[in-house]
Design an enzyme around this catalytic site. Structure first.
Site, mmCIF file in Angstrom:
data_model
loop_
_atom_site.group_PDB
_atom_site.id
_atom_site.type_symbol
_atom_site.label_atom_id
_atom_site.label_comp_id
_atom_site.label_asym_id
_atom_site.label_seq_id
_atom_site.Cartn_x
_atom_site.Cartn_y
_atom_site.Cartn_z
ATOM 1 N N CYS A 147 41.656 -78.807 5.581
ATOM 2 C CA CYS A 147 40.487 -78.711 4.705
ATOM 3 C C CYS A 147 40.906 -78.307 3.297
ATOM 4 O O CYS A 147 41.253 -77.146 3.051
ATOM 5 C CB CYS A 147 39.506 -77.679 5.278
ATOM 6 N N CYS A 150 38.673 -75.725 1.548
ATOM 7 C CA CYS A 150 38.894 -74.356 2.036
ATOM 8 C C CYS A 150 40.182 -73.770 1.468
ATOM 9 O O CYS A 150 40.216 -72.614 1.043
ATOM 10 C CB CYS A 150 39.010 -74.336 3.561
ATOM 11 N N ASP A 151 41.264 -74.555 1.474
ATOM 12 C CA ASP A 151 42.585 -73.962 1.238
ATOM 13 C C ASP A 151 43.266 -74.405 -0.060
ATOM 14 O O ASP A 151 44.300 -73.838 -0.420
ATOM 15 C CB ASP A 151 43.507 -74.305 2.426
#
Ligand code: NAP
Length: 321
Positions: A147, A150-151
């Site tokens: 993701c 997200c990261d």
């Protein structure tokens, strides 16, 4: 008398019938249960094989509101579980093996028991596809991510790899150029599956380098990813890229196999919602990544869980349950 006492204590081994059963214990499932339990609907969560869902495989979560300094994924999910239990939700860590939504009350069979419910929320999520190469599992959440939203911010000024040739891979590669020095897109063919507009955007981006007909062979590192070995399958040439991370963007598999034939699914296997969060079966609802292939965020899954719970409460009131 004994069964009444057991019922009050909500011991899962003795109680079989619930107002609401939620299948899945990710952000969608926990949030739904917090709302249904607070609405005094007797709620059971059957958590499945990975209680907590995908966030149990993540490290730092910086984008879930309410945690100014960030929070570890597993800690966030443990906290959600505690909150659900405090509201009165019963949780069992078992796996659903069959469902019968043809008659009411609905029947849900796990490895060890059969349960009944007047309403069901399916919150089983989706699983990112894995490449299946050496090092992928070992470095998961230590440089290997599924993701970018997200990261991505953890990879500032680094060189990174994105695997895949679809819209997700292009979207992630373009997004990651905000942080990374350079993004290598590794694709197994010489033609992208992505839409023309996404392809054009990726081709125009100077930070993205495409490696065609290329597959990932191995992910290496110490504490974190440091190198990725790739192979050009046409030229039969192996190359080692010095990179800090790999974003795997080769698609997701919605966890809907159990529901095939009873719940309407789209051509990719995602649940189709008919009436707000309700499925084609009256009384069966869905929340989170199991129907949402667009946003796929913990906060959006949680929000869908809230919506499904409100819809369930209304449904149960209207049906005088
Ligand atoms: P996808 O369209 O199924 O593409 C998956 C990509 O991964 C393909 O290029 C495929 O290669 C590759 N792949 C699959 N298995 C692989 C493996 N084992 N090893 C290496 N490569 C592998 O999945 P997606 O990109 O996640 O998109 C899913 C859906 O969401 C699509 O309908 C897409 O249009 C949509 N979507 C839209 C947007 C947008 O419009 N902004 C953004 C994201 C997703 P091959 O090409 O060789 O099969």
């Amino acid at each position: 008398m004994q069964s009444e006492i057991r019922s009050e204590n909500k011991k899962p081994e003795t109680k079989r019938k619930f107002d609401v059963i939620i299948i899945g214990a990710g952000p969608a499932g926990y949030t739904a249960s917090i709302y249904t339990s607070r609405a005094k609907r007797d709620t059971l969560i059957i958590s499945g094989v990975l209680p907590g869902g995908q966030l149990m495989l993540t490290t730092e979560v910086e984008n879930f509101p309410g945690f100014a300094k960030g929070i570890l994924g597993p800690e966030l999910m443990t906290t959600m579980r505690e909150q659900a239990e405090r509201m009165g939700t019963t949780i069992i860590d078992d796996e659903v093996v069959n469902v019968d939504f043809r008659h009411k009350p609905f029947k849900i069979l796990t490895y060890s028991e059969e349960y009944e419910a007047d309403a069901v929320i399916i919150a089983t999520g989706a699983t990112p596809r894995k490449i299946g190469v050496k090092g992928e599992q070992e470095f998961s959440a230590r440089g290997v991510s599924y993701c970018a939203t997200c990261d991505g911010p953890f990879f500032k000024n680094q060189d990174i790899v994105v695997a895949g040739g679809g819209d997700s891979a292009m979207e992630e590669a373009i997004f990651l150029t905000k942080f990374a020095n350079k993004v290598h897109v590794i694709h197994r063919k010489d033609i992208l599956r992505a839409s023309k507009v996404m392809q054009d955007r990726a081709f125009e981006n100077k930070k993205i380098q495409f490696h065609w007909n290329t597959v990932i062979e191995e992910i290496k590192g110490n504490q974190k990813v440091t190198q990725i070995t790739v192979k050009d399958i046409v030229a039969n040439k192996v190359e080692t890229l010095e990179v800090g991370g790999l974003f795997v963007a080769i698609g997701h598999e919605p966890n809907t196999k159990l529901f095939k034939g009873q719940i309407d699914l789209d051509d990719q296997g995602y649940i189709v919602l008919k009436n707000h969060t309700m499925t084609n079966v009256q009384g069966v609802f869905a929340a989170g990544d199991v129907h949402d292939h667009l946003y796929r965020q913990a906060i959006t899954a949680a929000a869908f869980g809230c919506m499904a719970a409100i819809d369930v409460d209304k449904y149960l009131s209207e049906h005088k349950v």
